[in-house]
Design a protein around this motif. Structure first.
Motif, PDB file in Angstrom:
ATOM      1  N   LEU A 133     -11.240  -3.058   3.750  1.00 35.48           N
ATOM      2  CA  LEU A 133     -10.739  -2.405   2.783  1.00 35.48           C
ATOM      3  C   LEU A 133     -11.137  -2.755   1.557  1.00 35.48           C
ATOM      4  O   LEU A 133     -11.236  -3.890   1.153  1.00 35.48           O
ATOM      5  CB  LEU A 133      -9.312  -2.516   2.907  1.00 35.48           C
ATOM      6  N   THR A 134     -11.604  -1.677   0.818  1.00 31.75           N
ATOM      7  CA  THR A 134     -12.108  -2.208  -0.629  1.00 31.75           C
ATOM      8  C   THR A 134     -11.107  -1.112  -1.685  1.00 31.75           C
ATOM      9  O   THR A 134     -10.255  -0.428  -1.225  1.00 31.75           O
ATOM     10  CB  THR A 134     -13.474  -1.367  -0.783  1.00 31.75           C
ATOM     11  N   ALA A 135     -11.229  -1.856  -2.819  1.00 27.82           N
ATOM     12  CA  ALA A 135     -10.432  -1.007  -3.854  1.00 27.82           C
ATOM     13  C   ALA A 135     -11.294  -0.673  -4.700  1.00 27.82           C
ATOM     14  O   ALA A 135     -12.400  -1.230  -5.192  1.00 27.82           O
ATOM     15  CB  ALA A 135      -9.478  -2.065  -4.335  1.00 27.82           C
ATOM     16  N   VAL A 170      -7.468   3.003  -2.402  1.00 29.23           N
ATOM     17  CA  VAL A 170      -8.277   2.033  -1.613  1.00 29.23           C
ATOM     18  C   VAL A 170      -9.186   3.011  -0.431  1.00 29.23           C
ATOM     19  O   VAL A 170      -8.693   4.049  -0.226  1.00 29.23           O
ATOM     20  CB  VAL A 170      -7.017   1.420  -0.686  1.00 29.23           C
ATOM     21  N   PHE A 174       0.863  -1.259  -0.140  1.00 32.55           N
ATOM     22  CA  PHE A 174      -0.062   0.113  -0.042  1.00 32.55           C
ATOM     23  C   PHE A 174       1.013   1.229   0.041  1.00 32.55           C
ATOM     24  O   PHE A 174       1.947   1.389   0.818  1.00 32.55           O
ATOM     25  CB  PHE A 174      -0.820   0.054   1.405  1.00 32.55           C
ATOM     26  N   THR A 208      -3.101   0.897  -4.134  1.00 27.82           N
ATOM     27  CA  THR A 208      -2.211  -0.136  -4.297  1.00 27.82           C
ATOM     28  C   THR A 208      -2.231  -0.498  -5.721  1.00 27.82           C
ATOM     29  O   THR A 208      -2.896  -0.149  -6.581  1.00 27.82           O
ATOM     30  CB  THR A 208      -2.878  -1.387  -3.366  1.00 27.82           C
ATOM     31  N   LEU A 245     -10.639  -5.980  -0.540  1.00 27.24           N
ATOM     32  CA  LEU A 245      -9.317  -6.408  -0.307  1.00 27.24           C
ATOM     33  C   LEU A 245      -9.283  -7.052   0.739  1.00 27.24           C
ATOM     34  O   LEU A 245      -8.708  -8.024   0.374  1.00 27.24           O
ATOM     35  CB  LEU A 245      -8.519  -4.955  -0.188  1.00 27.24           C
TER      36      LEU A 245
END
Lengths: 149, 121
Positions: free
Chosen positions: A103-105, A96, A45, A61, A136
């Motif tokens: 955690l999302t992307a 992110v 990250f 990321t 994530l």
């Protein structure tokens, strides 16, 4: 140059490390200059820190680390806009976010950067497979693993 | 807002370069054909707005957790762009992890991810 940041204090950035998003990021059209900061060794990250606004920074990321199926189609005019001559010179990052403990992307709005001249652009993908929130990982679980490792 | 009535196959011009044609009308659905220069990005607004909103939320994240995460996750491969600065000012001796990637290169071959990126050239 010395860059003031809210999160990391004053950071020294070489001039040739400045990433320029000519059109800014979506929702942030006035902030065009960024740099990539690494929180520690072996990080996957990074922080995309604005050089113009100390408080503005995004966690990003490399999507290839998490999503094997993910692909970003780059149209000829997009490559041209960033002066990308070879596809090897392009790097994709995704922003992110933290939603609750997850955690999302954002795979729908990837960041495309020419690694040679550091020009970048946020793309908008039409492919319905990709949304703004792909999971994530769970934050709590990972932290526990880190503590026991 | 300017409101125009158009029938199927009729077109409006926006400036000299953007053409929008009513391709089909079925029930409450209208299909539009758009001719625009490559520099003009054309998006469905809800997609555009969703990304904008997500950017804003991401910018608000405090991110303390992310620093812990970076040590928890060890990817097989690093991102190609070399970061401009390290937040923890650790020594930059990078040979300890056996990773063949060269930290000091301005860019790295992207290995497998190349093939997943498509150019329409």
């Amino acid at each position: 140059m010395q860059v003031k940041t809210t999160r990391f204090g004053v950071v020294d950035i070489a001039d040739d490390k400045v990433i320029t998003f000519t059109q800014g990021l979506l929702g942030f059209p006035d902030h065009t200059r960024y740099c990539l900061l690494e929180p520690g060794d072996d990080a996957c990250f990074f922080w995309l820190q604005s050089l113009d606004e100390p408080a503005l920074a995004f966690v990003v990321t490399d999507p290839a680390l998490f999503f094997k199926e993910y692909e970003v189609p780059i149209r000829a005019e997009q490559a041209e806009a960033l002066s990308i001559e070879k596809i090897e010179d392009a790097q994709v990052f995704v922003i992110v976010n933290k939603v609750g403990e997850v955690l999302t992307a954002n795979l729908q709005g990837p960041l495309l950067i020419n690694t040679l001249n550091l020009d970048g652009q946020q793309l908008v993908l039409a492919d319905k497979r990709w949304s703004t929130r792909h999971t994530l990982m769970q934050v709590g679980i990972e932290e526990k693993q880190a503590a026991t490792a | 807002m300017l409101v125009l009535s158009r029938q199927r196959d009729e077109t409006i011009m926006i400036g000299d370069a953007v053409e929008i044609t009513i391709v089909d009308i079925r029930g409450d659905k209208v299909r539009l054909g758009i001719n625009a220069p490559h520099q003009v990005a054309v998006h469905r607004k809800e997609v555009y707005d969703a990304i904008k909103a997500e950017n804003r939320k991401a910018a608000e994240a405090q991110g303390v957790e992310f620093n812990a995460l970076s040590s928890a996750v060890r990817p097989g491969r690093r991102a190609g762009l070399s970061p401009a600065g390290r937040i923890n000012s650790k020594a930059t001796n990078k040979t300890s992890n056996g990773n063949p990637t060269d930290e000091h290169a301005t860019r790295l071959p992207l290995n497998g991810s190349d093939t997943r990126r498509k150019a329409s050239t």
